[in-house]
Design a protein around this motif. Structure first.
Motif, PDB file in Angstrom:
ATOM      1  N   ASP A   1      -4.767 -10.013  -7.507  1.00 56.18           N
ATOM      2  CA  ASP A   1      -5.664  -8.865  -7.638  1.00 56.18           C
ATOM      3  C   ASP A   1      -4.878  -7.578  -7.398  1.00 56.18           C
ATOM      4  OD1 ASP A   1      -5.475  -8.428  -4.808  1.00 56.18           O
ATOM      5  OD2 ASP A   1      -7.104  -9.840  -4.477  1.00 56.18           O
ATOM      6  N   GLU A   2      -5.572  -6.462  -7.571  1.00 57.68           N
ATOM      7  CA  GLU A   2      -4.906  -5.168  -7.493  1.00 57.68           C
ATOM      8  C   GLU A   2      -4.541  -4.777  -6.062  1.00 57.68           C
ATOM      9  OE1 GLU A   2      -7.080  -5.362 -11.356  1.00 57.68           O
ATOM     10  OE2 GLU A   2      -7.579  -5.859  -9.279  1.00 57.68           O
ATOM     11  N   ILE A   3      -5.270  -5.270  -5.071  1.00 59.11           N
ATOM     12  CA  ILE A   3      -4.885  -5.001  -3.681  1.00 59.11           C
ATOM     13  C   ILE A   3      -3.502  -5.586  -3.430  1.00 59.11           C
ATOM     14  CG2 ILE A   3      -5.465  -5.342  -1.249  1.00 59.11           C
ATOM     15  CD1 ILE A   3      -8.387  -5.627  -2.069  1.00 59.11           C
TER      16      ILE A   3
ATOM     17  N   SER B   1      -6.909   1.564  -3.160  1.00 57.73           N
ATOM     18  CA  SER B   1      -7.029   2.704  -2.245  1.00 57.73           C
ATOM     19  C   SER B   1      -6.509   2.381  -0.849  1.00 57.73           C
ATOM     20  CB  SER B   1      -8.485   3.181  -2.170  1.00 57.73           C
ATOM     21  OG  SER B   1      -9.324   2.162  -1.660  1.00 57.73           O
ATOM     22  N   GLU B   2      -6.669   1.133  -0.386  1.00 49.79           N
ATOM     23  CA  GLU B   2      -6.170   0.808   0.950  1.00 49.79           C
ATOM     24  C   GLU B   2      -4.645   0.769   0.994  1.00 49.79           C
ATOM     25  OE1 GLU B   2      -7.007  -2.339   4.610  1.00 49.79           O
ATOM     26  OE2 GLU B   2      -7.931  -2.664   2.661  1.00 49.79           O
ATOM     27  N   PRO B   3      -3.956   0.056   0.079  1.00 48.66           N
ATOM     28  CA  PRO B   3      -2.483   0.147   0.085  1.00 48.66           C
ATOM     29  C   PRO B   3      -1.970   1.560  -0.167  1.00 48.66           C
ATOM     30  CG  PRO B   3      -3.212  -1.742  -1.217  1.00 48.66           C
ATOM     31  CD  PRO B   3      -4.441  -0.950  -0.883  1.00 48.66           C
ATOM     32  N   LEU B   4      -2.705   2.340  -0.966  1.00 51.73           N
ATOM     33  CA  LEU B   4      -2.302   3.726  -1.206  1.00 51.73           C
ATOM     34  C   LEU B   4      -2.326   4.519   0.102  1.00 51.73           C
ATOM     35  CD1 LEU B   4      -1.633   6.141  -3.036  1.00 51.73           C
ATOM     36  CD2 LEU B   4      -4.076   6.325  -3.549  1.00 51.73           C
TER      37      LEU B   4
ATOM     38  N   GLY C   1     -11.728   0.371 -12.073  1.00 54.26           N
ATOM     39  CA  GLY C   1     -12.087  -0.408 -10.905  1.00 54.26           C
ATOM     40  C   GLY C   1     -10.914  -1.107 -10.264  1.00 54.26           C
ATOM     41  N   GLY C   2      -9.909  -1.468 -11.036  1.00 52.76           N
ATOM     42  CA  GLY C   2      -8.719  -2.079 -10.462  1.00 52.76           C
ATOM     43  C   GLY C   2      -7.970  -1.118  -9.571  1.00 52.76           C
ATOM     44  N   PHE C   3      -7.905   0.154 -10.003  1.00 51.46           N
ATOM     45  CA  PHE C   3      -7.232   1.148  -9.171  1.00 51.46           C
ATOM     46  C   PHE C   3      -8.025   1.412  -7.898  1.00 51.46           C
ATOM     47  CE2 PHE C   3      -5.770   5.309  -7.822  1.00 51.46           C
ATOM     48  CZ  PHE C   3      -4.404   5.190  -7.966  1.00 51.46           C
TER      49      PHE C   3
END
Length: 631
Positions: free
Chosen positions: A274-276, A305-308, A299-301
């Motif tokens: 997944d994207e996370i 937001s948490e790793p960012l 939605g993938g981006f």
């Protein structure tokens, strides 16, 4: 029609080879000396569903799709689900012909495969053809291909028919086929190309239409590239050797290109669950000392937001790409929109710091991909490249010399072990990775495994060694230092204005835009100037930190400004007003959000209706005018 340009549209079903055929035809036109620009329209299905690609070719510059088109090659949909009109998606079998008539110009050409398409199923087809002076060529392309080898070669037969009608020699097409096809299928394809060409030339009046391939000549070698290509090659040239991702349209194209190329360069590509995980792997790879990137769409981006936020807090450089599409949620996965602007600017937690760049052309996509990496690693901050399906998928020719630049593998302000020995350390030997008092807010970093480089990397607020710290003084010092980077980055970017200007220097009116609409806006400005309208444009690519001085100078220099963007809520106009803090009475909006990018005529008509005539009614277009504050 004139022979100034050819705008060729090939239509069929997803899985029918429409994209590959159009790309090869565009490349053949480019090799013949023409400038080309393509536009893709396709459904969010693997197979079946109406799709088309336009190829615009001219001896002069082409930086946008055109207004309508003048040649239709309708191949039919081999994977149509239901031929009944009352079906939920209508009669899909006939759509490659029926849904492409409204934008065909007067005097245009229609070549359709009567082996799959029956024009009599379209109400008033013959009447419309006569009324618009269309030149119609019903050809059994499927039957011809079947008789000569394989049905799939009907695309090649259609190209042969196109060349016969437009007067294009087959040499460039055949040379391209020899470069791309294995021997087993090369000869049958060349045979059917020439047979279709000869058959149409002998059996039809190919001189009747006033539609032809222009002639041109390039001064230097050209490459046919998309924005996705340019972003990928910019990343590679800037030293990126790790990418992690999860497929999601339209970001998948960048991920695929990087995946094909990185292993050849000693790099790594990882498709994860997944994207996370994708963003977290990229942050981890960068922390370990490699230039890394990830990306997604919509939605993938959002999942990133948490790793960012972790990258922002740990000051780990990383590049993320966000390929916008129509939302919210799944939205329209294969249709362009620019409405993720605010999402990308503000997602994450707290007072976050990041760079956001939105290239407007293929050339800028390459340049700003490199800039994104340079800024990320020099200033230890996440950089985000924001683009959309339009820029990512459309192709145009770019001089090969544009990419003749030195690579840059450097990691920025990273210390050697010798240099680390002279840096401050705590009593237990931990390196002061997050020092309070440093130039430009950038504290030098170490790479795991270096002697004397040990520190803690945590998502919590921390002291200079990385230990969790919640004292007010430390909090203010760390926030102020991290924020200071944005001021330094803005000063860095200001050394070369990354915006794009067009039109009259002393114009009375202005058009502001960002991202992929830049080329269309610039063509529109050229048309308005030719019509005697005093207007100029400014394409902004730096979303954060924002080029306030440059945009303010542009707005200040004109009486009124029309902001052109593909959103329903005027997000870019809102960003301009937020950063300028005034001029609301000068800024009006022209918006489009129906899933298709602007055409030049829509901007010309919208500008004239909104700014010149003042009523904002550009009838005939699915665009929306929003007046300035107070109007």
């Amino acid at each position: 029609m004139t022979d100034d340009e050819l705008i060729w549209r090939i239509s069929g079903g997803s899985g029918d080879g429409i994209a590959s055929t159009s790309q090869n035809f565009a490349k053949a036109l480019m090799r013949s000396g023409l400038n080309v620009f393509t536009h893709r329209h396709y459904p969010s299905r693997i197979r079946g569903g109406h799709t088309y690609t336009e190829v615009r070719a001219s001896s002069g510059p082409v930086n946008s799709r055109g207004d309508g088109y003048n040649f239709l090659l309708a191949l039919g949909d081999s994977f149509a689900r239901n031929p009944q009109e009352e079906a939920i998606y209508g009669n899909e079998e006939i759509k490659p012909l029926s849904e492409n008539l409204d934008e065909l110009r007067e005097g245009g050409v229609i070549v359709y495969d009567e082996g799959l398409l029956d024009a009599s199923e379209i109400p008033d087809f013959e009447e419309r053809a006569e009324e618009n002076d269309w030149h119609v060529y019903p050809l059994d392309l499927r039957g011809l291909a079947r008789d000569m080898g394989r049905e799939v070669m009907r695309n090649t037969a259609g190209v042969g028919a196109t060349c016969a009608i437009t007067g294009m020699e087959l040499d460039h097409v055949e040379d391209l086929m020899r470069d791309a096809m294995p021997e087993k299928i090369l000869e049958p394809n060349i045979e059917i190309l020439e047979t279709a060409y000869d058959q149409v030339s002998e059996e039809y009046d190919v001189d009747a239409p006033d539609v032809s391939v222009p002639t041109g000549e390039h001064d230097e070698t050209q490459l046919l590239m998309s924005g996705s290509d340019a972003i990928s090659y910019g990343a590679i040239d800037e030293g990126c050797r790790f990418i992690a991702g999860y497929p999601m349209t339209p970001w998948t194209e960048v991920f695929t290109i990087m995946t094909k190329n990185l292993p050849k360069l000693g790099g790594i590509s990882e498709q994860v669950e997944d994207e996370i995980a994708a963003a977290a792997l990229a942050v981890g790879a960068s922390h370990a000392g490699v230039k890394a990137m990830s990306g997604s769409s919509g939605g993938g981006f959002a999942l990133m937001s948490e790793p960012l936020g972790l990258a922002e807090m740990t000051e780990t450089p990383v590049v993320l790409v966000e390929a916008m599409r129509a939302g919210p949620s799944t939205g329209m996965p294969t249709k362009p929109e620019q409405s993720d602007l605010e999402h990308v600017l503000y997602t994450s937690q707290g007072d976050s710091q990041r760079v956001v760049l939105a290239p407007g052309t293929v050339e800028e996509a390459y340049e700003q991909s490199r800039i994104a990496f340079r800024l990320a690693y020099e200033y230890q901050i996440p950089s985000i490249l924001l683009y959309d399906q339009k820029l990512g998928g459309e192709m145009t020719n770019v001089p090969k010399s544009h990419f003749d630049r030195e690579p840059n593998p450097t990691l920025g302000k990273t210390l050697s072990e010798d240099a680390l020995a002279d840096e401050p350390h705590s009593a237990d030997g931990k390196f002061h990775r997050f020092q309070h008092d440093v130039d430009d807010g950038v504290s030098p970093r170490s790479i795991p495994g270096q002697k004397g480089g040990r520190f803690l990397a945590t998502g919590n607020e921390h002291d200079p060694t990385g230990h969790i710290a919640e004292s007010p003084d430390n909090r203010v010092a760390q926030i102020d230092r991290r924020t200071q980077k944005l001021e330094a980055i803005r000063a860095d970017l200001d050394t070369v204005d990354t915006g794009s200007y067009a039109g009259l220097d002393d114009a009375q009116y202005g058009i502001l835009t960002f991202g992929s609409q830049q080329g269309t806006v610039e063509e529109s400005v050229g048309r308005l100037n030719d019509a005697g309208v005093s207007v100029k444009s400014y394409g902004v690519s730096d979303m954060a930190p924002f080029p306030t001085e440059q945009v303010e100078a542009f707005v200040e220099s004109v009486d009124e400004v029309l902001v052109v963007e593909m959103t329903a809520s005027g997000q870019f106009r809102g960003l301009v007003q937020k950063n300028l803090g005034r001029y609301g009475e000068k800024l009006s909006s022209l918006l489009k959000y129906n899933g298709n990018p602007f055409e030049p005529a829509e901007i010309v008509d919208g500008f004239e209706a909104a700014i010149i005539e003042g009523d904002g009614d550009a009838s005939g277009h699915q665009t929306t005018f929003v007046p300035a504050a107070g109007d």
